[in-house]
Design an enzyme around this catalytic site. Sequence first.
Site, mmCIF file in Angstrom:
data_model
loop_
_atom_site.group_PDB
_atom_site.id
_atom_site.type_symbol
_atom_site.label_atom_id
_atom_site.label_comp_id
_atom_site.label_asym_id
_atom_site.label_seq_id
_atom_site.Cartn_x
_atom_site.Cartn_y
_atom_site.Cartn_z
ATOM 1 N N GLY A 50 0.782 -1.234 0.000
ATOM 2 C CA GLY A 50 0.000 0.000 0.000
ATOM 3 C C GLY A 50 0.813 1.283 0.000
ATOM 4 N N ASP A 105 0.473 3.393 4.282
ATOM 5 C CA ASP A 105 -0.526 4.080 3.444
ATOM 6 C C ASP A 105 -1.648 4.664 4.292
ATOM 7 O OD1 ASP A 105 -1.493 1.547 4.134
ATOM 8 O OD2 ASP A 105 -2.124 0.997 2.115
ATOM 9 N N ASP A 108 -5.861 2.396 10.047
ATOM 10 C CA ASP A 108 -7.294 2.136 10.190
ATOM 11 C C ASP A 108 -7.548 1.695 11.642
ATOM 12 O OD1 ASP A 108 -9.964 1.626 9.444
ATOM 13 O OD2 ASP A 108 -9.529 -0.381 8.751
ATOM 14 N N LYS A 136 -7.357 7.238 9.793
ATOM 15 C CA LYS A 136 -8.802 7.187 10.088
ATOM 16 C C LYS A 136 -8.952 7.172 11.605
ATOM 17 C CE LYS A 136 -10.554 4.429 6.165
ATOM 18 N NZ LYS A 136 -11.010 3.078 5.765
ATOM 19 N N PHE A 157 -14.137 3.497 3.067
ATOM 20 C CA PHE A 157 -13.023 2.788 2.435
ATOM 21 C C PHE A 157 -12.456 3.648 1.312
ATOM 22 C CE2 PHE A 157 -10.887 -0.517 -0.005
ATOM 23 C CZ PHE A 157 -10.310 -1.259 1.011
ATOM 24 N N ARG A 170 -4.621 0.210 -7.189
ATOM 25 C CA ARG A 170 -3.453 0.857 -6.584
ATOM 26 C C ARG A 170 -2.851 1.905 -7.501
ATOM 27 N NH1 ARG A 170 -1.955 -2.235 -2.070
ATOM 28 N NH2 ARG A 170 -2.169 -4.472 -2.296
HETATM 29 P P1 IMP Z 1 -5.017 -1.449 10.348
HETATM 30 O O1 IMP Z 1 -4.091 -2.542 10.791
HETATM 31 O O2 IMP Z 1 -6.450 -1.768 10.639
HETATM 32 O O3 IMP Z 1 -4.616 -0.080 10.849
HETATM 33 O O4 IMP Z 1 -5.030 -1.456 8.793
HETATM 34 C C1 IMP Z 1 -4.004 -1.045 8.099
HETATM 35 C C2 IMP Z 1 -3.970 -1.655 6.717
HETATM 36 O O5 IMP Z 1 -5.254 -2.023 6.201
HETATM 37 C C3 IMP Z 1 -3.443 -0.589 5.815
HETATM 38 O O6 IMP Z 1 -2.061 -0.696 5.718
HETATM 39 C C4 IMP Z 1 -4.140 -0.880 4.502
HETATM 40 O O7 IMP Z 1 -3.354 -1.773 3.756
HETATM 41 C C5 IMP Z 1 -5.419 -1.550 4.888
HETATM 42 N N1 IMP Z 1 -6.538 -0.564 4.843
HETATM 43 C C6 IMP Z 1 -7.173 0.005 5.889
HETATM 44 N N2 IMP Z 1 -8.135 0.847 5.484
HETATM 45 C C7 IMP Z 1 -8.105 0.830 4.142
HETATM 46 C C8 IMP Z 1 -8.858 1.518 3.121
HETATM 47 O O8 IMP Z 1 -9.758 2.330 3.369
HETATM 48 N N3 IMP Z 1 -8.507 1.233 1.843
HETATM 49 C C9 IMP Z 1 -7.534 0.361 1.508
HETATM 50 N N4 IMP Z 1 -6.796 -0.312 2.427
HETATM 51 C C10 IMP Z 1 -7.093 -0.076 3.730
HETATM 52 MG MG MG Z 2 -1.056 -1.461 4.186
#
Ligand code: IMP
Ligand code: MG
Length: 181
Positions: A50, A105, A108, A136, A157, A170
């Site tokens: 990402g 990237d 979340d 986010k 998303f 991407r």
């Molecule tokens: P986390 O571990 O929940 O913080 O998620 C992080 C990973 O999930 C990021 O590095 C992204 O690869 C993916 N991700 C989270 N939200 C999105 C989104 O809205 N679009 C695309 N990928 C996302």
């Molecule tokens: Mg990622």
Amino acid sequence: MDIQVENVNYQVKVLFTEAELKQRIDILAQKINTQYSAEEPLVILVILHGALLFAADLVRGLTMPTEIESVRLKSYHGTQSTGKVELVGAIPPGIRGKNVLLVEDIVDSGRSLSFLIPKLKDEGAKSVKVATLLDKPSAHQVPITPEFIGFSIGKNFVIGYGLDLDGRYRNLPYVAELVKY
Ligand code: IMP
Ligand code: MG
């Protein structure tokens, strides 16, 4: 453009244009330059796939000596987080005693970073900071505060500029959000 995911229709709305991304990333790079010594090497640890495009643009604005490395994490399926984070392969060698800047990237739930940061500290990193293109804050499930944030966004998303939906989109030069009809 419209996208259908699991029988739900989404409208694709541009959030940040190519020009807006570039302008913001230049500012982030300047900020990072002021936070580190100009002589000491900085390990840029890109979280694949990402952060590939963001990292490529960010590093061109950095002025300290850099070493570019990458790690691959897996955690996401479709538009919903699975909650489980996996490291694909190993942490690159040569991190001991170095300042590490993780390039992500999007933050979340925060689980990916809270999984990875302790591993880098275990490997002997002198410091670990995070530069993320997108954050986010309302989706965080674990406490995480990236030092360098491009843009804070809502819960929708997002795709483009490195961010994928099941491996696609991407290559879009902009960031767009999927809005439910
Ligand atoms: P986390 O571990 O929940 O913080 O998620 C992080 C990973 O999930 C990021 O590095 C992204 O690869 C993916 N991700 C989270 N939200 C999105 C989104 O809205 N679009 C695309 N990928 C996302
Ligand atoms: Mg990622």
